[in-house]
Design a protein around this motif. Structure first.
Motif, PDB file in Angstrom:
ATOM      1  N   GLY B 351      62.811  13.443  54.964  1.00 29.02           N
ATOM      2  CA  GLY B 351      62.923  12.220  54.175  1.00 29.02           C
ATOM      3  C   GLY B 351      61.836  11.226  54.517  1.00 29.02           C
ATOM      4  O   GLY B 351      61.071  11.422  55.473  1.00 29.02           O
ATOM      5  N   VAL B 352      61.772  10.170  53.707  1.00 33.93           N
ATOM      6  CA  VAL B 352      60.786   9.113  53.941  1.00 33.93           C
ATOM      7  C   VAL B 352      61.452   7.751  53.764  1.00 33.93           C
ATOM      8  O   VAL B 352      62.470   7.633  53.076  1.00 33.93           O
ATOM      9  N   ILE B 353      60.866   6.762  54.416  1.00 32.97           N
ATOM     10  CA  ILE B 353      61.255   5.371  54.146  1.00 32.97           C
ATOM     11  C   ILE B 353      59.988   4.617  53.774  1.00 32.97           C
ATOM     12  O   ILE B 353      59.025   4.579  54.541  1.00 32.97           O
ATOM     13  N   THR B 354      59.991   4.062  52.568  1.00 32.27           N
ATOM     14  CA  THR B 354      58.832   3.294  52.120  1.00 32.27           C
ATOM     15  C   THR B 354      59.014   1.845  52.547  1.00 32.27           C
ATOM     16  O   THR B 354      60.111   1.426  52.897  1.00 32.27           O
ATOM     17  N   TYR B 652      59.624  10.276  57.850  1.00 34.40           N
ATOM     18  CA  TYR B 652      58.323   9.577  57.854  1.00 34.40           C
ATOM     19  C   TYR B 652      58.594   8.126  57.457  1.00 34.40           C
ATOM     20  O   TYR B 652      59.045   7.854  56.344  1.00 34.40           O
ATOM     21  N   ILE B 653      58.353   7.210  58.378  1.00 34.36           N
ATOM     22  CA  ILE B 653      58.681   5.799  58.147  1.00 34.36           C
ATOM     23  C   ILE B 653      57.395   4.995  58.091  1.00 34.36           C
ATOM     24  O   ILE B 653      56.674   4.895  59.083  1.00 34.36           O
ATOM     25  N   GLN B 654      57.118   4.433  56.934  1.00 36.93           N
ATOM     26  CA  GLN B 654      55.904   3.626  56.796  1.00 36.93           C
ATOM     27  C   GLN B 654      56.269   2.146  56.833  1.00 36.93           C
ATOM     28  O   GLN B 654      57.040   1.668  56.009  1.00 36.93           O
ATOM     29  N   GLY B 655      55.732   1.433  57.802  1.00 36.23           N
ATOM     30  CA  GLY B 655      55.848  -0.032  57.830  1.00 36.23           C
ATOM     31  C   GLY B 655      57.265  -0.570  57.847  1.00 36.23           C
ATOM     32  O   GLY B 655      57.558  -1.588  57.223  1.00 36.23           O
ATOM     33  N   GLU B 656      58.138   0.109  58.565  1.00 37.42           N
ATOM     34  CA  GLU B 656      59.518  -0.339  58.668  1.00 37.42           C
ATOM     35  C   GLU B 656      59.958  -0.226  60.108  1.00 37.42           C
ATOM     36  O   GLU B 656      59.503   0.666  60.828  1.00 37.42           O
ATOM     37  N   ASP B 657      60.862  -1.084  60.524  1.00 37.10           N
ATOM     38  CA  ASP B 657      61.373  -1.001  61.893  1.00 37.10           C
ATOM     39  C   ASP B 657      62.890  -0.919  61.823  1.00 37.10           C
ATOM     40  O   ASP B 657      63.592  -1.875  62.136  1.00 37.10           O
ATOM     41  N   ILE B 658      63.383   0.235  61.406  1.00 35.69           N
ATOM     42  CA  ILE B 658      64.819   0.335  61.124  1.00 35.69           C
ATOM     43  C   ILE B 658      65.675   0.137  62.364  1.00 35.69           C
ATOM     44  O   ILE B 658      66.800  -0.317  62.266  1.00 35.69           O
ATOM     45  N   LEU B 659      65.118   0.433  63.530  1.00 36.32           N
ATOM     46  CA  LEU B 659      65.957   0.274  64.731  1.00 36.32           C
ATOM     47  C   LEU B 659      66.299  -1.198  64.943  1.00 36.32           C
ATOM     48  O   LEU B 659      67.376  -1.535  65.422  1.00 36.32           O
TER      49      LEU B 659
END
Lengths: 70, 958
Positions: B351-354, B652-659
């Motif tokens: 998966g990805v996170i935009t 794949y996480i672009q420009g995000e800080d989900i933690l």
């Protein structure tokens, strides 16, 4: 995904549609079919097949109209 | 790199006084005939005719006061030499701007100014960019006959210190105030009042003793919010950016878009070589009209911060230290891991996170990577945790997942209903525009648990604060609808013409139920019935009433229901489809709207078309040459759940800080820890990177081309002003990764990505970089039906046809207070910091806010024995954290509030996994908590800090 979380999410959806006009079961099924990934729908349908403990009656009524996973 | 092409005159030139609207008036200026609206000043008319009248105290961002007398002109039939800035035009007027008499008078004025001004031009920071200097030249000043006796600029007079000399104030980190250079033109005072609306500056003394004052010891101790409006207005070096003092004047200017909030302000990035000298708000910017806030104007230092990671890094296990590698090695490693995960576990294990902080083009490519290369619809974006209910609610009711207005619309508003938003902190430039309207008499209703600063707007007229209990938005909004329906205040004509009659009849009956009477909901909501009634009557009665709302609406278990209730309220009062009205979501991040438009959601392709829609899928299958899945993918929380269950392996996480930004930190950490390959692409080693196997360095908005789409659907250009520090812009990295996995993408510039978006997405059909360069910006939909774009939507009819009323029953959240957790926690932002703080914490904005504090009512503090500044333990059923308390009656008893800008606070350890019923947007705004005295950080915070330090180790270069 924990069963408990799925049940809560499904019941929340049912609660919204329970006050709407029209075919509520169809609306619940449509919402779940449109926004839940296949493994989530599969888990829900399995749970319903096993008795659907904890689920709102409306979710159970919606089951036949939920898009089959896969 | 390209500068903006031939901008209209008004976008860059100072026209002297603000524009007016009125009937056309024709006059001549130096024999040139010019037609302008009635009410326009002679100065502005002259500027439009191409004649520049000398001036010092006038500038077109503020109303004229006519104090410097330099702009005087001669007008036939009029006695004396009136100041052109304060003289309105009249039909047939004949103006002379340059005569022997005027020249002599102007020289005299300049002599007086210069006699009390230091003549240190060569070493002055404004050298070459000083209006006083320019005017001395323009009026032909050749000598100063007056010898200074007493001055304001000499530190010493005669033998002793000069009592009139005030030393330079350098307390603000971004600009200095040097009273010695002040000519008391009062532009700064007026800018602070009229443009920003803070009223931090004032005039002290009279005559020769007149001084500008921040009415405090220093600027930092004053009410100043460091928006920069005064600095921009100052014609001399009195108020000047410290960066200009340090670097020198810029040599070129490139128009670009701010990378902070959803207002999407346009700025001129003023450059010297590849060094950014300053960011100056762009007058031609449709969203900001030349204004700015402390973040966009000054807080860009993170772009060159030493914490920037500029080399790709990889590691086998997250317990290993990072290893810096070449781009080739990093991409090969990443592609191999992703391919292995896909081969073993299937495409849906990826998966990805935009990111809403990245451009449209980058977001589009990341979701395309998931759909076309990974082969899954597992794509989501941070809008999941902020405005996903907006998308759902507005699509259901109006037919479009977006706000209805442009920001200019606020100028026609008679009443603003602000719900769950704190614009002065979260959307400051919009707040300034709203405050301007409030000072002019517009009314204000605030629906918020906390007394926000907007309610303390100077010169505010009639206003109502509905301090509801967190979680009761729907009850209050339906009670307002109840009043409007039962008292017959609805707009029957609008409803009949524009909405579905049967659904309206049903909704009217639903809200008319006695259960929703303000008196009936008062015990639930804590809002007095008469206040709800008064607010509802005012909203219905206003000729133009506009709703502005934020995350206090969406981040609830009934977030989507609240958005629907808001849409219903606007429809029943006819407040849709013209300037001054509408439903306006204030978007959190600069590109929340854009990332949603670009197909970031797991069930929607670009343009909000469902993945099960065969026609929509066919468009992309043709464009991309692959078969696409018709199955909706996983949302962020679902991805984490699936990871914990062992079914989701790579992200794949672009420009995000989900933690840091997503709720229930422990659950997020467990999900990330369960994955085989976590790829983080960011500027810094953020919190999420502690669990990553691959770190791909990101590029800032200064290092790439692209577009952002702001809260008003305005597509603004982002322009590259320097080379990417890591060698590649983010879109290039995504392309390299796709190609490493076997794709054959060949974009050479983001404009080509936009062309693909336009070709596949109906609302963007006419959008191109050429159009954006020519027009500055455009609001979607922009296509054959609306070639100029759409500033206001639903003008002649709703996008979906008839407006749809949907029942909105109030259902209390499952998050309830009780003996263990008796208080309700709600969260928000502060002006100087931005979201997780990754950017702003790496700037001097830290001086305003260096820790998150817990706001607690004096009564709740007293029973717990808490004093101001005490450490407190904040606990919920999800976890606990510690922070320091601030005691204030801004919050009601029973409610506590904190910001979430600092990772060590870990506010999201406390928030729960409750979420919106329709979209799974987390319920950040309601958490049942207990607060107790504490000795300091919790054990979780200490363990977390240790884990983070270990995870951030980078192997020494060989």
């Amino acid at each position: 995904m924990s069963q408990e979380k799925l049940i809560r999410m499904a019941n929340q959806i049912a609660a919204f549609f329970a006050v709407q006009r029209g075919d509520q079961a169809e609306a619940v099924a449509a919402h779940i079919s449109e926004s839940w990934a296949a493994p989530m729908r599969a888990a829900l349908l399995t749970h319903i097949a096993e008795g659907g403990t904890g689920l709102d009656a409306l979710v159970i009524a919606a089951a036949p109209q939920i898009r089959p996973p896969g | 790199m390209k500068d903006l092409i031939i901008p209209p005159l008004e976008w860059t030139k100072d026209m002297g006084t603000p524009a007016r609207q009125g009937a056309p008036v024709t006059l001549t200026v130096d024999g040139i005939a010019i037609t302008v609206p009635a009410g326009t000043s002679v100065m502005r008319a002259a500027a439009e005719a191409g004649v520049t009248i000398p001036k010092l105290c006038a500038t077109d961002s503020v109303e004229p006061v006519g104090s410097c007398r330099l702009c005087m002109v001669e007008i036939e039939g009029m006695r004396g030499t009136p100041s052109s800035c304060t003289t309105p035009v009249a039909e047939g007027m004949q103006v002379q701007t340059q005569t022997a008499k005027l020249q002599k008078l102007r020289r005299g004025v300049m002599e007086l100014y210069i006699s009390d001004h230091p003549l240190d031009c060569l070493t002055c920071a404004a050298n070459g960019d000083c209006e006083l200097q320019d005017m001395a030249g323009a009026v032909g000043l050749r000598e100063v006959r007056y010898q200074p006796v007493e001055t304001h600029f000499r530190p010493r007079e005669g033998a002793g210190p000069n009592p009139r000399y005030i030393p330079k104030d350098t307390s603000n980190p971004y600009f200095s105030y040097d009273p010695a250079k002040c000519i008391v033109c009062m532009r700064c005072v007026r800018a602070c009042e009229e443009v920003q609306g803070t009223f931090a500056l004032t005039i002290e003394g009279r005559g020769f003793e007149t001084r500008i004052s921040p009415a405090a010891e220093s600027f930092m101790q004053s009410d100043c919010v460091s928006c920069g409006a005064c600095v921009q207005a100052c014609p001399t070096a009195t108020l000047i950016e410290k960066s200009v003092e340090a670097i020198g004047t810029p040599e070129r200017s490139v128009v670009t878009t701010c990378a902070y909030c959803g207002v999407g302000c346009s700025f001129e990035a003023q450059m010297r070589g590849e060094e950014l000298v300053r960011m100056v708000p762009f007058k031609g910017g449709g969203a900001n009209r030349g204004h700015s806030c402390v973040k966009g104007r000054f807080a860009y230092g993170y772009a060159t911060h030493r914490d920037r990671i500029v080399h790709p890094m990889i590691r086998e296990r997250v317990s290993d230290p990072w290893r810096e590698v070449s781009w080739e090695e990093a991409l090969a490693f990443t592609a191999a891991r992703l391919t292995a995960a896909r081969d073993t576990h299937g495409p849906d294990a990826l998966g990805v996170i935009t990111s809403s902080r990245c451009t449209n083009e980058e977001t589009y490519l990341v979701q395309k990577l998931a759909r076309a290369v990974f082969g899954t619809n597992n794509t989501d974006t941070c809008a999941r945790v902020c405005h996903s209910p907006t998308g759902y609610g507005l699509k259901q009711t109006f037919g479009t997942s977006a706000g209805t207005q442009d920001f200019d619309s606020v100028e026609a508003t008679d009443l603003a209903l602000v719900i769950g938003a704190n614009p002065t902190d979260g959307h400051p430039v919009f707040a300034s525009r709203l405050r301007k309207r409030l000072r002019a008499g517009a009314k204000l209703i605030v629906l918020d648990p906390r007394r926000i600063d907007l309610l303390e707007t100077p010169h505010l007229g009639e206003s109502w604060h509905l301090p509801l209990r967190p979680g009761t938005n729907v009850a209050v909004l339906v009670a307002m609808a109840h009043v409007i329906v039962t008292e017959g205040l609805y707009d029957a004509a609008f409803i009949a013409a524009r909405c579905d009659a049967e659904e309206w009849a049903d909704y009217a009956e639903f809200v008319a139920s006695p259960d929703y009477a303000p008196e009936a909901v008062e015990p639930l909501t804590g809002v007095r019935a008469e206040t709800i009634r008064a607010a509802a009557r005012a909203y219905a009665a206003a000729p133009n009433a506009a709703i502005y709302y934020g995350l206090g609406v969406t981040e609830h278990s009934q977030g989507s229901t609240t958005v629907i209730a808001i849409a219903n309220l606007a429809m029943m009062t006819g407040n849709i489809g013209r300037p001054g009205v509408g439903v306006n979501p204030l978007r959190g991040q600069n590109n929340v709207q854009g990332s949603c438009d670009m197909g970031s959601f797991p069930h929607e392709l670009p343009g909000y078309r469902h993945v099960a829609d065969d026609l929509a899928r066919a468009v992309f299958e043709k464009a991309w040459g692959v078969e696409l899945s018709s199955e909706p993918g996983l949302r962020i929380p679902n991805m984490l759940d699936a990871a914990v269950a062992g079914r989701f392996k790579a992200l794949y996480i672009q420009g995000e800080d989900i933690l840091q930004s997503d709720p229930d930190t422990r659950h997020v950490a467990a999900g990330l820890a369960a994955m085989e390959c976590v790829i983080v692409q960011d500027l810094f080693l953020n919190e999420t990177a502690n669990y990553a196997h691959v770190f791909l360095p990101g590029s800032t908005f200064l290092e790439k081309d692209g577009t952002f789409t702001n809260a008003e659907r305005r597509i603004n250009r982002v322009r590259r002003v320097m080379r990417p520090k890591a060698g590649y812009a983010d879109w290039e990295v995504t392309q390299l990764l796709a190609n490493a996995m076997g794709a054959t993408w060949s974009y050479t510039h983001p404009s080509e990505i936009m062309d693909e978006i336009a070709a596949t997405t109906p609302g963007f059909a006419s959008v191109s970089y050429d159009l954006l360069d020519a027009r500055g910006s455009v609001q979607w939909p922009c296509n054959e039906a609306a070639p100029e774009g759409s500033p206001i939507m639903h003008v002649d009819g709703f996008v979906r046809g008839k407006g749809r009323f949907i029942r909105t029953a109030y259902l209390p959240t499952e998050e309830k207070t009780g003996p263990r957790f008796p208080l309700l926690l709600t969260t928000g932002r502060i002006l100087s910091q931005y979201n997780v703080g990754a950017q702003t914490r790496r700037t001097d904005n830290q001086l305003w806010h260096d820790e998150d504090r817990l706001e607690i009512h004096p009564a709740d503090a007293e029973v717990r024995g808490l004093r101001e500044g005490d450490w407190v333990r904040l606990s919920s059923r999800a976890g606990e954290t510690s922070l320091r308390a601030t005691i204030t009656d801004r919050v009601s008893p029973g409610v506590v509030y904190t910001t979430f800008h600092h990772p060590d606070t870990q506010a999201n350890v406390v928030t729960t996994d409750n979420s919106d019923w329709a979209t799974n947007c987390p319920e950040y705004k309601v958490t049942a908590v207990q607060v107790a005295a504490s000795n300091g950080p919790s054990s979780w915070q200490e363990e977390y800090a240790a884990q983070a330090a270990a995870a951030r180790r980078i192997e020494a270069a060989e």
